[in-house]
Motif scaffolding. Structure first.
Motif, PDB file in Angstrom:
ATOM      1  N   SER A  34       5.782   5.272  42.139  1.00  0.00           N
ATOM      2  CA  SER A  34       6.215   3.970  41.165  1.00  0.00           C
ATOM      3  C   SER A  34       6.647   3.011  42.006  1.00  0.00           C
ATOM      4  O   SER A  34       8.052   3.355  42.511  1.00  0.00           O
ATOM      5  CB  SER A  34       6.861   4.413  40.104  1.00  0.00           C
ATOM      6  N   PRO A  35       6.226   2.151  42.754  1.00  0.00           N
ATOM      7  CA  PRO A  35       6.788   1.105  43.495  1.00  0.00           C
ATOM      8  C   PRO A  35       8.091   0.406  43.150  1.00  0.00           C
ATOM      9  O   PRO A  35       8.051   0.024  41.989  1.00  0.00           O
ATOM     10  CB  PRO A  35       5.794   0.241  43.770  1.00  0.00           C
ATOM     11  N   TRP A  36       8.979   0.353  43.924  1.00  0.00           N
ATOM     12  CA  TRP A  36      10.332  -0.357  43.464  1.00  0.00           C
ATOM     13  C   TRP A  36      10.036  -1.765  43.617  1.00  0.00           C
ATOM     14  O   TRP A  36       9.428  -2.170  44.317  1.00  0.00           O
ATOM     15  CB  TRP A  36      11.368   0.018  44.369  1.00  0.00           C
ATOM     16  N   PRO A  37      10.624  -2.396  42.608  1.00  0.00           N
ATOM     17  CA  PRO A  37      10.706  -3.970  42.664  1.00  0.00           C
ATOM     18  C   PRO A  37      11.500  -4.185  43.726  1.00  0.00           C
ATOM     19  O   PRO A  37      12.511  -3.654  44.212  1.00  0.00           O
ATOM     20  CB  PRO A  37      11.367  -4.476  41.461  1.00  0.00           C
ATOM     21  N   ASN A  38      11.495  -5.706  44.169  1.00  0.00           N
ATOM     22  CA  ASN A  38      12.436  -5.919  45.286  1.00  0.00           C
ATOM     23  C   ASN A  38      13.952  -5.899  44.867  1.00  0.00           C
ATOM     24  O   ASN A  38      14.988  -5.704  45.730  1.00  0.00           O
ATOM     25  CB  ASN A  38      12.174  -7.379  45.541  1.00  0.00           C
ATOM     26  N   GLU A  39      14.300  -6.290  43.710  1.00  0.00           N
ATOM     27  CA  GLU A  39      15.803  -6.129  43.325  1.00  0.00           C
ATOM     28  C   GLU A  39      16.358  -4.568  43.578  1.00  0.00           C
ATOM     29  O   GLU A  39      17.426  -4.296  43.920  1.00  0.00           O
ATOM     30  CB  GLU A  39      16.108  -6.401  41.911  1.00  0.00           C
ATOM     31  N   TRP A  40      15.598  -3.620  43.534  1.00  0.00           N
ATOM     32  CA  TRP A  40      15.899  -2.260  43.721  1.00  0.00           C
ATOM     33  C   TRP A  40      16.304  -1.973  45.051  1.00  0.00           C
ATOM     34  O   TRP A  40      17.278  -1.329  45.384  1.00  0.00           O
ATOM     35  CB  TRP A  40      14.939  -1.109  42.860  1.00  0.00           C
ATOM     36  N   TRP A  41      15.399  -2.662  45.961  1.00  0.00           N
ATOM     37  CA  TRP A  41      15.544  -2.504  47.557  1.00  0.00           C
ATOM     38  C   TRP A  41      16.781  -3.214  47.571  1.00  0.00           C
ATOM     39  O   TRP A  41      17.719  -2.730  48.703  1.00  0.00           O
ATOM     40  CB  TRP A  41      14.531  -3.127  48.157  1.00  0.00           C
ATOM     41  N   SER A  42      17.248  -4.369  47.168  1.00  0.00           N
ATOM     42  CA  SER A  42      18.406  -4.884  47.311  1.00  0.00           C
ATOM     43  C   SER A  42      19.630  -4.064  47.261  1.00  0.00           C
ATOM     44  O   SER A  42      20.636  -3.597  47.940  1.00  0.00           O
ATOM     45  CB  SER A  42      18.763  -6.254  46.435  1.00  0.00           C
ATOM     46  N   ASN A  43      19.642  -3.312  45.943  1.00  0.00           N
ATOM     47  CA  ASN A  43      20.557  -2.287  45.740  1.00  0.00           C
ATOM     48  C   ASN A  43      20.611  -1.302  46.737  1.00  0.00           C
ATOM     49  O   ASN A  43      21.755  -0.589  47.152  1.00  0.00           O
ATOM     50  CB  ASN A  43      20.501  -1.829  44.361  1.00  0.00           C
ATOM     51  N   TYR A  44      19.551  -0.800  47.084  1.00  0.00           N
ATOM     52  CA  TYR A  44      19.189   0.334  48.017  1.00  0.00           C
ATOM     53  C   TYR A  44      20.109   0.063  49.259  1.00  0.00           C
ATOM     54  O   TYR A  44      20.944   0.935  49.905  1.00  0.00           O
ATOM     55  CB  TYR A  44      18.038   0.602  48.468  1.00  0.00           C
ATOM     56  N   PHE A  45      19.875  -1.081  49.951  1.00  0.00           N
ATOM     57  CA  PHE A  45      20.516  -1.297  51.282  1.00  0.00           C
ATOM     58  C   PHE A  45      21.790  -1.713  51.036  1.00  0.00           C
ATOM     59  O   PHE A  45      22.631  -1.285  52.062  1.00  0.00           O
ATOM     60  CB  PHE A  45      19.736  -2.653  51.885  1.00  0.00           C
TER      61      PHE A  45
END
Length: 763
Positions: free
Chosen positions: A692-703
């Motif tokens: 299930s690919p992450w949305p861009n906002e999730w990548w923001s929280n990840y980093f």
């Protein structure tokens, strides 16, 4: 800067120079001067290596790279961290190197390959690559201080108009030479460690300032998300169109990290550990020693992207007293004053730049997104290129303008947004990074010249006093070389690209020579020559093409009418590797970038070394080189058999030398790197995105969590840990040096009877 800032800068530097001269009383012989008597502890080596590795040029290069890629490519770098940990835990190369007791890589090469001339040639190649690469350090640092402090390009002294650049370069190199002169490696280890201990709290202050002034969700994330498809600054699955700093560059760095593990070894702290085990532990501790330094570098790179592109700072001066539109004009005018020599053209460029209307980018309009080819800087660069004209000279001047524009954006910005006090702390940090890096690199080059290019041709042992005099004056000579290169050598590419291709002159062929020399019995002189010729030769050819492309080579190809046919050939060859490798003709830049040239060089070197060695196969006696078995002259590590109970300890290379504390450190490094970095933050995330690919906002929280929060927690622990350990080790180093017995014959010279004895063993 205010007087408070200048005081903050001057006092620590005076203290560091005093410590350097204080250390002279502990230098009794050549081994002390070159390798700190081989009595250094793990913490003083580790903290010292932190400062020797960090530099102004590293900060500028990282900011330059983050401005082009953001966090997108950084995610995939998670896979490289465990590789480094494996190399450190196993002591790959470093443990065996310390066993050889060689004082330089040239000494090792002569012992391993039995050729004094090959020792000289490799020393010449590696030293030239190292010196030219490192000589741009003072150049970049000098420009950093000019743009950061807002200094003029020229100053009037006694009625004479002098370039500010030349004055600062001389000051930087003089300061570095003063630190080296008294005690050599002892001075460097102690001063680098002390500067590292002083830098830890400064990192915290800089990070605190950034966190107070920039909000992740309000300021940073919206700008990082504002990128076109294929060039995401946050989503690592959307970076296919990024050029230069992409996944292929990551692969090249990974391959180089393994094959070139021992390529610079010998003329640095790799000889200084009191035992091979202590040297190995210093490398393992390197996983934790960085403290807040990496967070600071990442944040400075990211806030450069944010400040220069956010609409919040396009017209609003409330937060920092300057807008990003004003910043671009200030930067362009200052770069034009340095890069464009023709006064009329320079004036016209500056006038045109001043007339560019202010502009803000709307981050809410998803139809207009920023990219590498179309961004807020494009208007300025296009205008400058048009004004310079499409001639070979104009294209060359534009190369220089564009490089300086990208490099000096961060220091110009930092000089405008930092308040009193923080400005001084950041400045003294940069001075310490400059000194700790330049002095180490100058000394490493001087040591290589004397040990591997002078000593091999002396018929008699060199007395210690004369030996150290040669090393000191060679240091002065290398500093003068750095000065000449810094004054006259123009760097026309991204910093990381330039350092990659320059280092490749040695690293392109060095990997198999050093690594296979330490670990194989089949490697011989023929294979080593093949690696040097094909590996380093390819890199040198690539460097020549890059340096002369815009000014000479492309115009010649255009005159001959070969551009279109070569373009078709390059596109056809690179097409199977698209989008990571894209070769096409360009009037300004050589089509094959530095990472691609470097990779080709390494592959040719490995293949030619193996083929050349097996065609002239002669087994080599490694035990004698490593002082093992019947040749052992000290502590012998008991070898353990593999069992179910010790399988994990064996995989971590835990030996009977390990104390309980050493085992805790090794397991902590393993857990953090493999369980957390590789397992949780990489493999789990990759599997999750496959489902299930992450949305861009999730990548923001990840980093936000993985690049700032978790490293900050580790940074708090490591700052206290290494501050205590480093202080204790510095005191112990002085005590051990005072008690050390000097062996005057231990100076790196190899006499023919030693090589002959080794040849007999091989027979």
């Amino acid at each position: 800067m205010s007087w408070i800032d200048w005081l903050i800068v001057i006092l620590p530097i005076v203290f560091v120079v005093w410590i350097a001269f204080f250390s002279k009383r502990y230098v009794k012989g050549v081994v002390d001067y070159l390798a700190a008597g081989r009595v250094a502890g793990r913490y003083v080596i580790s903290v010292g290596d932190l400062m020797a590795g960090l530099s102004v040029i590293t900060l500028v290069a990282n900011a330059e790279q983050y401005y082009q890629t953001g966090f997108g490519v950084a995610f995939w770098a998670n896979i490289t961290a465990p590789i480094g940990i494996v190399l450190a835990l196993t002591g790959f190369c470093t443990y065996r190197w310390r066993e050889t007791k060689c004082l330089s890589k040239g000494q090792f090469i002569e012992l391993r390959y039995g050729s004094r001339s090959f020792r000289f040639i490799t020393a010449f190649v590696s030293t030239m690559a190292e010196m030219v690469t490192n000589a741009i350090g003072p150049a970049i640092a000098t420009n950093f201080f000019i743009y950061f402090l807002g200094l003029p390009h020229e100053v009037m002294i006694c009625g004479i108009n002098l370039p500010c650049y030349a004055i600062i370069v001389v000051m930087c190199l003089t300061l570095a030479t003063l630190v080296i002169w008294p005690g050599g490696r002892v001075s460097l280890l102690v001063t680098d460690s002390i500067q590292g201990l002083m830098s830890y709290p400064i990192f915290v202050v800089i990070i605190g300032f950034v966190i107070l002034k920039f909000s992740w969700n309000v300021d940073l994330a919206p700008i990082l998300l504002d990128r076109v498809e294929g060039e995401s600054f946050l989503n690592p699955y959307d970076i296919a169109k990024l050029r230069d700093f992409n996944l292929f560059a990551l692969i090249v760095n990974l391959v180089s990290a393994v094959i070139n593990r021992a390529s610079w070894i010998g003329n640095d702290t790799s000889n200084s550990g009191r035992t091979p085990h202590e040297q190995k532990m210093a490398g393992i501790l390197g996983s934790f020693r960085n403290g807040f330094s990496m967070i600071m570098m990442i944040l400075i790179g990211i806030i450069t992207v944010v400040f220069m592109n956010s609409p919040e700072f396009a017209f609003n001066k409330d937060r920092f007293g300057v807008t990003n539109n004003e910043m671009r004009k200030i930067l362009s005018e200052r770069v034009a004053g340095e890069a464009i020599t023709d006064p009329e053209v320079r004036s016209k460029v500056i006038e045109t730049v001043r007339a560019i209307p202010d502009k803000a980018h709307d981050t809410h309009d998803r139809n207009i997104l920023l990219s590498q080819n179309d961004n807020l800087d494009t208007r300025y660069l296009d205008i400058v290129r048009n004004e310079l004209g499409d001639t070979p000279e104009g294209r060359h001047s534009f190369q220089k303008f564009r490089s300086l524009y990208n490099q000096m954006m961060m220091p110009t910005m930092m000089g405008k947004i930092l308040p009193v006090g923080v400005m001084g702390l950041f400045c003294v940090l940069m001075v310490m990074l400059l000194v700790s890096t330049d002095d180490s690199r100058i000394f490493n080059a001087a040591g290589c010249i004397i040990q591997d290019m002078v000593l091999p041709f002396l018929k008699k042992p060199l007395d210690p006093k004369t030996h150290m005099i040669l090393l000191r004056w060679c240091t002065v000579g290398v500093s003068l070389f750095f000065l000449v290169v810094a004054l006259f050598f123009s760097q026309l590419d991204y910093i990381n690209m330039f350092t990659t291709i320059m280092c490749a002159f040695w690293l392109g062929g060095a990997g198999p020579i050093m690594v296979f020399g330490l670990y194989t019995r089949f490697g011989n002189l023929v294979g080593a020559w093949c690696a040097l010729i094909f590996g380093s030769g390819t890199s040198l050819l690539g460097l020549i093409f890059q340096r002369n492309w815009a000014l000479h080579i492309y115009p010649f190809l255009a005159e001959q009418g070969w551009v279109d046919s070569l373009d078709n050939f390059l596109r056809t060859v690179s097409d199977p590797f698209n989008p990571w490798i894209q070769w096409q003709m360009d009037a300004v830049k050589f089509p094959i970038n530095s990472y691609e040239i470097f990779f080709i060089s390494m592959m040719l070197a490995i293949g030619s070394y193996i083929i050349g060695s097996f065609l002239t196969y002669k087994p080599y006696n490694l035990d004698k080189l490593l002082h093992r078995g019947e040749y052992s002259d000290g502590h012998v590590v008991e070898r353990q058999q593999w069992t179910l109970r010790n399988v994990f300890a064996k995989l971590l290379s835990i030996t009977p030398d390990y104390t309980r504390g050493d085992k805790i450190i090794a397991w902590s490094v393993f857990t953090y790197s493999f369980i957390y970095q590789l397992g949780l933050t990489f493999i789990v995330v990759v599997i999750w995105n496959a489902i299930s690919p992450w949305p861009n906002e999730w990548w923001s929280n990840y980093f936000y969590i993985t690049s700032l929060i978790i490293p900050a927690i580790v940074g708090v622990i490591s700052t206290v840990w290494f501050s205590v350990g480093g202080t204790i080790d510095i005191i112990r180093l002085f005590k051990d040096l005072a008690m050390r017995t000097v062996d005057t014959s231990d100076n790196g010279q190899v006499f023919q009877e030693i090589v002959d004895d080794d040849t007999d063993d091989k027979k």
